[in-house]
Design a protein around this motif. Structure first.
Motif, short mmCIF file in Angstrom:
data_model
loop_
_atom_site.label_atom_id
_atom_site.label_comp_id
_atom_site.label_asym_id
_atom_site.label_seq_id
_atom_site.Cartn_x
_atom_site.Cartn_y
_atom_site.Cartn_z
N ARG B 19 75.91 6.45 45.65
CA ARG B 19 75.93 7.69 46.42
C ARG B 19 74.89 7.68 47.54
O ARG B 19 73.76 7.27 47.33
CB ARG B 19 75.59 8.88 45.50
CG ARG B 19 76.62 9.21 44.44
CD ARG B 19 76.05 10.24 43.48
NE ARG B 19 75.59 11.43 44.17
CZ ARG B 19 76.34 12.48 44.44
NH1 ARG B 19 77.60 12.51 44.04
NH2 ARG B 19 75.84 13.53 45.07
N ASP B 21 73.27 10.57 49.39
CA ASP B 21 73.13 12.03 49.46
C ASP B 21 71.69 12.39 49.82
O ASP B 21 70.91 11.53 50.24
CB ASP B 21 73.58 12.68 48.14
CG ASP B 21 72.78 12.17 46.94
OD1 ASP B 21 71.67 11.63 47.13
OD2 ASP B 21 73.27 12.32 45.80
N SER B 51 80.36 5.35 46.92
CA SER B 51 81.25 6.29 46.23
C SER B 51 81.23 7.67 46.85
O SER B 51 82.14 8.48 46.62
CB SER B 51 80.85 6.38 44.75
OG SER B 51 79.50 6.78 44.64
N PHE B 52 80.18 7.96 47.64
CA PHE B 52 80.03 9.33 48.14
C PHE B 52 79.05 9.33 49.32
O PHE B 52 78.07 8.57 49.30
CB PHE B 52 79.46 10.22 47.01
CG PHE B 52 79.27 11.66 47.38
CD1 PHE B 52 80.30 12.57 47.25
CD2 PHE B 52 78.06 12.10 47.90
CE1 PHE B 52 80.12 13.89 47.60
CE2 PHE B 52 77.87 13.42 48.25
CZ PHE B 52 78.90 14.33 48.10
N ILE B 53 79.33 10.15 50.33
CA ILE B 53 78.34 10.33 51.40
C ILE B 53 78.34 11.81 51.81
O ILE B 53 79.40 12.42 51.96
CB ILE B 53 78.59 9.40 52.60
CG1 ILE B 53 77.44 9.50 53.61
CG2 ILE B 53 79.92 9.70 53.28
CD1 ILE B 53 77.38 8.37 54.60
N SER B 54 77.15 12.37 51.94
CA SER B 54 77.02 13.76 52.37
C SER B 54 76.47 13.78 53.79
O SER B 54 76.19 12.73 54.39
CB SER B 54 76.08 14.52 51.44
OG SER B 54 74.75 14.09 51.66
#
Lengths: 135, 111
Positions: B19, B21, B51-54
């Motif tokens: 991630r 974030d 898996s994820f980016i903010s």
């Protein structure tokens, strides 16, 4: 319905994402819809920590997930300062790189990735309601 | 989040896993700064295992892009974007300002 209380620090973000993912799956969201909801909630929680509480380790964040007929409702409550990001100017995505601001995407993404974004502020608490509908 | 960096003749490859974030983006910014501090501004970032980016991660990317392109000294190329991450980049208007490649080799070869 599932509810959890998370410490208001950035280390909680991964746990909150996992909680949202499980609740979204139970509510019948697709993987894509669930990812979009996770992103929106991450932005909302980051705003609460950064702006409402003014930093990490100041207060808790209450997260309540409720399945609705066509999706899921997520309520986030905090006891920090009222912070309404809708007052922040929307980012201009069409400007040249040199004029593009590094900040300002969080609230924009939150609105783009959910169907309802609603803030309520009272003397005691702030409440943000997000609704993600199934397509 | 895990970060591994590999130095090649013409560029550096940054592989991120997990991630990106508000909790982890400072670590990414630090890793990039270490490379820039060596006068190296031609970068490839491999997103295959992200898996994820903010927006906190997006801030790091746009600041890095501006820094690398300054004085025409380099660039930040992105490779192997998972579909969900690509959608976020689309929404944020990143697909028109970043050069995006299907795989790391193509990105490295473009420098």
């Amino acid at each position: 319905m599932g509810s959890r209380i998370f410490p208001g620090n950035f280390e909680s973000l991964a746990d909150i994402s996992e909680f949202i993912r499980l609740e979204g799956k139970e509510a019948g969201l697709s993987d894509k819809e669930n990812f979009e909801l996770e992103t929106a909630v991450d932005e909302a929680v980051s705003n609460i920590i950064e702006h409402a509480y003014g930093g990490e380790g100041i207060g808790d964040i209450f997260c309540i997930c409720t399945p609705i007929a066509d999706g899921i409702e997520v309520i986030l409550e905090d006891y920090g300062q009222p912070f309404d990001p809708s007052c922040v100017a929307a980012p201009d995505l069409n400007v040249q790189l040199k004029n593009r601001k590094n900040h300002g995407l969080g609230y924009f993404l939150m609105c783009q990735l959910t169907d309802v974004v609603h803030f309520e502020f009272s003397e005691k608490q702030n409440r943000l309601t997000l609704i993600k509908r199934k397509k | 989040m895990e970060i591994t960096t590999s130095q090649f003749k013409h560029c550096d490859v940054i592989k991120v896993t997990g991630r990106i974030d508000s909790a982890t983006s400072p670590q990414l910014a630090e890793a990039i700064a270490k490379i820039n501090d060596q006068g190296r501004y031609k970068l490839v970032m491999d997103f295959a295992d992200v898996s994820f980016i903010s927006s906190a991660g997006l801030r790091v990317l746009i600041a890095t892009l501006k820094n690398c392109r300054r004085y025409n000294r380099g660039d930040l190329l992105l490779s192997s974007l998972p579909e969900n991450i690509h959608s976020v980049f689309d929404l944020a208007g990143f697909t028109s300002i970043f050069k995006i490649y299907d795989d790391v080799l193509s990105a490295v070869a473009s420098f």
